[in-house]
Write a protein that holds these residues in place. Structure first.
Motif, PDB file in Angstrom:
ATOM      1  N   PRO A  26     105.092 143.597 118.691  1.00  0.00           N
ATOM      2  CA  PRO A  26     106.769 144.692 117.777  1.00  0.00           C
ATOM      3  C   PRO A  26     106.992 143.038 117.364  1.00  0.00           C
ATOM      4  N   LEU A  27     106.599 141.783 117.353  1.00  0.00           N
ATOM      5  CA  LEU A  27     107.215 141.232 116.756  1.00  0.00           C
ATOM      6  C   LEU A  27     106.721 140.439 115.213  1.00  0.00           C
TER       7      LEU A  27
ATOM      8  N   GLU B 237     118.685 136.654 118.769  1.00  0.00           N
ATOM      9  CA  GLU B 237     119.208 135.435 118.809  1.00  0.00           C
ATOM     10  C   GLU B 237     119.401 135.296 120.234  1.00  0.00           C
ATOM     11  N   THR B 238     118.949 134.026 120.289  1.00  0.00           N
ATOM     12  CA  THR B 238     118.387 133.041 122.432  1.00  0.00           C
ATOM     13  C   THR B 238     119.734 131.664 122.250  1.00  0.00           C
ATOM     14  N   SER B 239     119.773 131.348 123.359  1.00  0.00           N
ATOM     15  CA  SER B 239     120.396 129.945 123.837  1.00  0.00           C
ATOM     16  C   SER B 239     119.750 129.235 123.307  1.00  0.00           C
ATOM     17  N   ILE B 240     118.532 128.749 122.511  1.00  0.00           N
ATOM     18  CA  ILE B 240     116.997 127.946 122.664  1.00  0.00           C
ATOM     19  C   ILE B 240     117.866 127.297 121.594  1.00  0.00           C
ATOM     20  N   LEU B 241     117.832 125.689 121.142  1.00  0.00           N
ATOM     21  CA  LEU B 241     118.124 124.910 120.610  1.00  0.00           C
ATOM     22  C   LEU B 241     116.552 124.459 120.240  1.00  0.00           C
ATOM     23  N   THR B 242     115.777 124.834 118.893  1.00  0.00           N
ATOM     24  CA  THR B 242     114.766 124.569 118.636  1.00  0.00           C
ATOM     25  C   THR B 242     114.748 123.472 116.764  1.00  0.00           C
ATOM     26  N   ARG B 243     113.860 123.608 116.505  1.00  0.00           N
ATOM     27  CA  ARG B 243     113.149 122.621 114.761  1.00  0.00           C
ATOM     28  C   ARG B 243     112.170 123.346 114.920  1.00  0.00           C
TER      29      ARG B 243
ATOM     30  N   GLU C 282     118.158 124.701 115.662  1.00  0.00           N
ATOM     31  CA  GLU C 282     118.696 126.205 115.253  1.00  0.00           C
ATOM     32  C   GLU C 282     118.392 126.679 116.212  1.00  0.00           C
ATOM     33  N   LEU C 283     118.896 128.114 115.905  1.00  0.00           N
ATOM     34  CA  LEU C 283     118.671 128.575 118.263  1.00  0.00           C
ATOM     35  C   LEU C 283     118.032 129.791 117.623  1.00  0.00           C
ATOM     36  N   TYR C 284     117.148 130.139 118.608  1.00  0.00           N
ATOM     37  CA  TYR C 284     115.422 130.039 118.339  1.00  0.00           C
ATOM     38  C   TYR C 284     116.001 131.733 118.262  1.00  0.00           C
ATOM     39  N   TRP C 285     115.145 132.713 117.668  1.00  0.00           N
ATOM     40  CA  TRP C 285     115.691 134.268 117.195  1.00  0.00           C
ATOM     41  C   TRP C 285     114.269 134.850 117.453  1.00  0.00           C
ATOM     42  N   ALA C 286     113.832 135.141 118.457  1.00  0.00           N
ATOM     43  CA  ALA C 286     112.830 135.975 118.468  1.00  0.00           C
ATOM     44  C   ALA C 286     112.968 137.289 117.617  1.00  0.00           C
TER      45      ALA C 286
ATOM     46  N   LEU D 215     112.787 135.065 127.041  1.00  0.00           N
ATOM     47  CA  LEU D 215     112.730 135.577 125.815  1.00  0.00           C
ATOM     48  C   LEU D 215     112.080 134.745 125.007  1.00  0.00           C
ATOM     49  N   PHE D 216     112.685 133.416 125.093  1.00  0.00           N
ATOM     50  CA  PHE D 216     111.949 132.409 124.711  1.00  0.00           C
ATOM     51  C   PHE D 216     110.420 132.086 123.692  1.00  0.00           C
ATOM     52  N   ALA D 217     110.020 132.193 126.059  1.00  0.00           N
ATOM     53  CA  ALA D 217     108.605 131.846 126.460  1.00  0.00           C
ATOM     54  C   ALA D 217     107.955 132.942 125.935  1.00  0.00           C
TER      55      ALA D 217
END
Length: 530
Positions: free
Chosen positions: A528-529, A188-194, A179-183, A507-509
């Motif tokens: 804030p998350l 939404e970001t373009s980082i594909l992760t699980r 799935e794409l990572y959400w902050a 943003l992912f990091a």
């Protein structure tokens, strides 16, 4: 030219090149710091102080006739370069003069790294020897430097969310495994992760980031078709036209990886930066140009993406494609309460990427951020923690001699305790204590270029460290500037997270780092998350 009215960074760099000196040798000859020389490289319009103006005058006066001639060639275009800089483009429009015209010809003839990438292009485009040099030389004579800079600015204005939305549309994620990572829940970001790759809390540097170097190399790029070869030639020409650094250093590529809660395991091969820069790294600019122009995001508008990274299966199958990447870390240092803060906090650092880097140009990112690449020991340097330690020294603590863009490696142990900066020496002296640590927070693949991303956190809990060394923390040439935030500034952090200029991996990091930091010490962090 034997007299310079006003020395600038560009003049100083030309003199260093003419004298054939390294940054270290030039600094020693002038009686200044290596960092000052590196700053001239990064800021060509910078005017050194009057004392240094006199030192540069003296160095030029003492130069040999051949060295002075080389200096003049580097600054004043000869007749051939002048003709090139005044050439017409393919539509008959006058092209603006390129101040680096003479330097372009010299680099084409004498720069070993430029020659390496030209040879690479000849081989992979299946051209005759010298064809890449001819084509690139012709392209540099037609390039309008202002148009190149305008295109770079247009790309920098494409928001992170627009990139993520475009890639989400291009790749149909019909599998629940990725799935794409959400902050948080909104961005939404373009980082594909699980799920099992997130929230790792994995302390590094204790044998837990266990990546090993294979003796054999990774998958071959293969032959380039006409479009891919032309895109590679344009990339080289623009690098030369904008006087961008190009160092064809060895680069790790990921061959297999297993992410677990206790350990990262995997294997790496070796490639060279040219293989990445002229293939996978071109996907970002192709995508940004398509978004900026309003073109539909399809295989027709993204032919390079269709060739190199056409599907999610291709993204995941790192054993059969070139997969470069590396670690990037949120840097957090504890501070005690003071007259402005009634509660102890962490100081957080974010960088604005320079226009002179090849990727994530003019975007926000955490710092340090680096490609995973060897320095001297190709096996030991395969650990992610080794790259993070080196990047701390280079990107934040001022050690230019560990910068991979600064020529050849001659020192056998550049990270020996006796050579470390003061801030880094403190960290190494306290490596086995609870005063600080490096953690891998998450892992993913960035769909922009298919890079692997080890999102990390560097947290220093000793409150005295920032008071002692904070004044020595300064970003290197890869950054346009640093931003500093308090971990208690919830509103400021929320505004930062929503800044559209973030790189997706940055943003992912950052988001994963904030989440983990609030777990480590919730009294110092107002995330804030939450």
């Amino acid at each position: 030219m034997e007299v310079v009215d006003i020395w600038t960074g560009r003049h100083a760099c030309a003199l260093r090149s003419a004298l054939r000196l390294t940054n270290e040798g030039f600094a020693e000859a002038l009686g200044t710091s290596v960092r000052a020389v590196a700053k001239w490289n990064a800021e060509p319009d910078l005017v050194p102080v009057s004392e240094m103006q006199r030192a540069l005058d003296t160095a030029l006066m003492r130069a040999s006739p051949d060295e002075k001639k080389r200096f003049s060639l580097l600054l004043a275009p000869d007749q051939r370069a002048t003709q090139a800089s005044d050439a017409l483009d393919v539509e008959g429009t006058q092209v603006s003069r390129n101040p680096f015209a003479a330097s372009i010809e010299l680099r084409l003839d004498h720069d070993p790294d430029v020659n390496d990438v030209l040879d690479w292009l000849d081989e992979h485009a299946e051209w005759s020897n010298g064809e890449a040099r001819k084509q690139v030389s012709d392209l540099t004579k037609k390039i309008d430097i202002r148009a190149v800079k305008d295109a770079s600015r247009r790309r920098s204005r494409v928001s992170r969310s627009a990139i993520a939305e475009a890639l989400a549309g291009f790749y149909s994620l019909d599998s629940s495994d990725y799935e794409l990572y959400w902050a948080g829940s909104r961005i939404e970001t373009s980082i594909l992760t699980r799920p099992e790759w997130l929230d790792l809390r994995l302390v590094m540097g204790q044998g837990r980031d266990d990546l090993s170097l294979r003796s054999n190399t990774g998958p071959s790029i293969g032959s380039l078709d006409a479009k891919a070869a032309q895109a590679a030639a344009v990339r080289i020409a623009e690098v030369l036209a904008t006087d961008t650094r190009l160092v064809n250093r060895p680069l790790y590529q990921l061959l297999e990886v297993e992410i677990g809660p206790q350990c990262i395991k995997g294997s790496l091969g070796l490639t060279h930066f040219s293989s990445y820069a002229l293939t996978m790294d071109l996907l970002e600019r192709e995508l940004l140009d398509a978004i900026a122009s309003g073109a539909p995001i399809t295989s027709d508008s993204l032919p390079l993406r269709e060739r190199y990274l056409a599907s999610i299966d291709a993204v995941i199958d790192v054993s059969n494609r070139l997969c470069a990447g590396g670690p990037l870390a949120l840097f957090a240092a504890a501070r005690p309460r003071d007259r402005r803060r009634s509660t102890p906090d962490y100081v957080l650092l974010v960088q604005e990427r320079s226009g002179r880097v090849l990727n994530a140009t003019r975007r926000l990112a955490v710092i340090p951020k680096s490609f995973h690449e060897p320095l001297v020991d190709f096996s030991d340097d395969a650990q992610i923690s080794a790259t993070l330690e080196r990047e701390l020294e280079e990107e934040l603590f001022g050690r230019t001699d560990v910068d991979s863009t600064e020529g050849k490696r001659r020192n056998a142990d550049p990270l020996n305790l006796n050579r470390l900066s003061g801030p880094m020496r403190w960290l190494m002296d306290n490596a086995n204590t609870d005063q600080w640590r490096m953690e891998c927070t998450s892992f993913g693949f960035n769909l922009v270029s298919g890079n692997f991303e080890f999102a990390s956190l560097i947290v220093i809990d000793d409150e005295d460290w920032w008071a002692r060394f904070g004044g020595r923390v300064e970003a290197n040439w890869e950054s346009e500037g640093l931003r500093r935030y308090s971990s208690l500034d919830r509103d400021g952090l929320d505004s930062l997270i929503h800044d559209p200029s973030w790189s997706n991996e940055g943003l992912f990091a950052f988001a994963q780092g904030i989440r983990r930091l609030s777990e480590i010490n919730e009294d110092r962090v107002r995330s804030p998350l939450e």
